[in-house]
Design an enzyme around this catalytic site. Structure first.
Site, PDB file in Angstrom:
ATOM      1  N   GLY A 217       0.827  -1.216   0.000  1.00  0.00           N
ATOM      2  CA  GLY A 217       0.000   0.000   0.000  1.00  0.00           C
ATOM      3  C   GLY A 217       0.851   1.250   0.000  1.00  0.00           C
ATOM      4  O   GLY A 217       2.056   1.185  -0.235  1.00  0.00           O
ATOM      5  N   ASN A 218       0.219   2.367   0.229  1.00  0.00           N
ATOM      6  CA  ASN A 218       0.976   3.621   0.301  1.00  0.00           C
ATOM      7  C   ASN A 218       0.328   4.524   1.352  1.00  0.00           C
ATOM      8  O   ASN A 218      -0.697   4.181   1.934  1.00  0.00           O
ATOM      9  CB  ASN A 218       1.059   4.292  -1.076  1.00  0.00           C
ATOM     10  CG  ASN A 218      -0.305   4.626  -1.620  1.00  0.00           C
ATOM     11  OD1 ASN A 218      -1.013   5.456  -1.057  1.00  0.00           O
ATOM     12  ND2 ASN A 218      -0.701   3.951  -2.694  1.00  0.00           N
ATOM     13  N   ARG A 219       0.944   5.683   1.566  1.00  0.00           N
ATOM     14  CA  ARG A 219       0.555   6.534   2.694  1.00  0.00           C
ATOM     15  C   ARG A 219      -0.565   7.535   2.382  1.00  0.00           C
ATOM     16  O   ARG A 219      -0.824   8.406   3.183  1.00  0.00           O
ATOM     17  CB  ARG A 219       1.761   7.353   3.164  1.00  0.00           C
ATOM     18  CG  ARG A 219       2.845   6.536   3.763  1.00  0.00           C
ATOM     19  CD  ARG A 219       3.928   7.462   4.295  1.00  0.00           C
ATOM     20  NE  ARG A 219       5.140   6.736   4.579  1.00  0.00           N
ATOM     21  CZ  ARG A 219       5.325   6.009   5.678  1.00  0.00           C
ATOM     22  NH1 ARG A 219       4.373   5.914   6.563  1.00  0.00           N
ATOM     23  NH2 ARG A 219       6.464   5.375   5.850  1.00  0.00           N
ATOM     24  N   SER A 220      -1.162   7.441   1.210  1.00  0.00           N
ATOM     25  CA  SER A 220      -2.178   8.442   0.885  1.00  0.00           C
ATOM     26  C   SER A 220      -3.355   8.376   1.873  1.00  0.00           C
ATOM     27  O   SER A 220      -3.902   7.304   2.136  1.00  0.00           O
ATOM     28  CB  SER A 220      -2.692   8.201  -0.539  1.00  0.00           C
ATOM     29  OG  SER A 220      -3.729   9.106  -0.794  1.00  0.00           O
ATOM     30  N   ALA A 285      -3.515   7.814  -5.149  1.00  0.00           N
ATOM     31  CA  ALA A 285      -2.162   7.283  -5.308  1.00  0.00           C
ATOM     32  C   ALA A 285      -2.334   5.825  -5.729  1.00  0.00           C
ATOM     33  O   ALA A 285      -2.736   4.974  -4.928  1.00  0.00           O
ATOM     34  CB  ALA A 285      -1.405   7.387  -3.999  1.00  0.00           C
TER      35      ALA A 285
END
Ligand code: C5P
Length: 425
Positions: A217-220, A285
């Site tokens: 995943g990512n931090r968005s 993102a």
């Protein structure tokens, strides 16, 4: 067309002389309504000579013809340039303590405010809230330009060029004034400058599952996308919010389509666009890669005594959804496409340099470049963005400001561009 040109008391009042000239030369009947403070910068004779009409700031002039009500009622467009922080506050709260604010209260035509002030005043939470309130009521608040201000400082707060102001004011009139009825206005929809427009916003960050418990995943956080969607609703649009793994409460009035992965997000955006969409804003993102294989049961460590091994995860590319939307466009009915890009400067160029290259690669209509880095942008309430459009070297820089202000700045670029393209149907 009958135009009321309001002028509030800032040094940029002198630029309103050029705004007035441009309007009169285009054949419009312009009545100038300065505030008392504006008359300390530029005197009534200048306005009278340039407009060919009497000028007053006072509600007690022209009482027999009820001028404080008639001017607003009869106007086809009210433009205030410059609009000071004080004027924005008075307009937002419905004060009527001079002829200009009376006119703003009685006007039922498109209203365009072009603010000019020092950066600190523009970014003060009171001004930000006032602008938000005005935009929510359908007033067009033009984004100020960035650059040299009075004195030694520079930053956002400059009055845009007179040509730019007039173009945005006339665009607002053709969008929302009489004669713009070709757009489908939903019953009960607000009469903002996106009324009748359908907008798709993607927000959040995709998750690419490895197994039933793990994902890439990512931090968005989704804050920016949610702010873009909320601002579009406030301006009258019908909004589909494709939301990838966001924990925030969705803005009221949006149709929310929850998704998890990049492929699901692509599917949801495509389905919404296929229905009919004027604008797609890709704030999400999206993971560029996903695991090549999904393990249907949890990937286990082995438990041998000396076994320190770990699996190698093979990745495959995800589609570039934004580039795909650009590639799929056909003709004038295609949506206006906005991309967001998280950028950092490095030895090969600054943020804007990289953003320009990305705009060219992606082929979208507007690229909003976020400056990212330690403590910047992801999950934060404030960010600095650069807005770039193809075919122009001009860069509009906004920030550091709240994500709702960034959202407003995005729509302030998109809305006039939509008007230039004509209507969707
Ligand atoms: O190339 P980059 O990831 O920096 O581009 C960011 C923009 O492209 C964002 O608008 C994002 O939503 C979109 N994007 C996409 N599909 C991907 C990766 C990014 O649509 N696979």
């Amino acid at each position: 067309m009958r135009v009321v040109l309001g002028v509030a008391g800032g040094i940029a009042a002198y630029k309103a002389c050029s705004v007035l000239r441009l309007l009169t030369e285009a054949g419009h009947e312009v009545t100038v309504v300065p505030t008392a403070a504006a008359l300390r910068f530029v005197g009534a004779p200048t306005w009278e000579a340039l407009s060919g009409r009497p000028v007053s700031a006072d509600v007690f002039d022209g009482v027999p013809e009820v001028r404080h009500v008639r001017l607003g009622q009869e106007a086809d467009l009210v433009l205030v340039a410059p609009a000071t922080a004080d004027l924005l506050a008075r307009a937002a709260h419905g004060l009527a303590d001079d002829l200009l604010t009376n006119t703003l209260l009685t006007a039922r035509c498109p209203v365009v405010l072009a603010p000019a002030m020092h950066t600190e005043m523009w970014s003060h939470p009171a001004t930000v809230a006032n602008v938000e309130m005005l935009r929510g009521r359908g007033v067009t608040v033009v984004e100020p330009a960035s650059g040299r201000l009075t004195g030694k400082d520079s930053g956002p707060g400059r009055l845009p060029d007179p040509e730019d102001i007039v173009a945005q004011a006339l665009a607002a009139h053709s969008r929302t004034g009489p004669g713009s009825a070709r757009r489908r206005i939903r019953p009960g929809a607000s009469a903002g400058d996106l009324a009748g427009r359908r907008v798709v916003v993607s927000a959040g960050g995709t998750r690419e599952p490895l197994d039933p418990v793990r994902f890439l995943g990512n931090r968005s956080s989704g804050k920016q996308g949610y702010a873009v969607a909320a601002a579009a609703v406030a301006r009258g649009a019908e909004v589909t919010l494709v939301s990838a793994n966001v924990t925030l409460p969705p803005p009221a009035g949006c149709r929310v389509v929850p998704v998890e992965t990049a492929l699901e997000l692509q599917e949801a955006v495509r389905a919404a666009v296929a229905e009919w969409t004027d604008v797609v804003v890709m704030t999400a993102a999206v993971a560029d890669f996903r695991p090549a294989r999904y393990a249907s049961s949890k990937i286990k460590k082995t438990h041998g005594e000396d076994d320190r091994s770990a699996p190698t995860i093979e990745l495959v590319r995800n589609p570039d959804i934004l580039a795909g939307l650009v590639a799929d466009r056909a003709g004038a009915a295609s949506p206006y496409i906005v991309g967001f890009a998280a950028e950092t400067g490095d030895e090969s160029g600054d943020v804007v340099h990289h953003a320009r290259a990305k705009l060219a690669r992606k082929g979208c209509d507007l690229l909003v470049a976020n400056e990212v880095g330690v403590g910047k942008t992801f999950g934060q309430d404030e960010s600095t963005v650069h807005l770039l459009v193809p075919g122009s070297d001009e860069v509009r820089t906004v920030g550091p400001v709240g994500k709702d202000v960034v959202a407003g700045a995005v729509w302030d670029v998109v809305v006039p561009a939509l008007a230039d393209r004509g209507t969707a149907d």
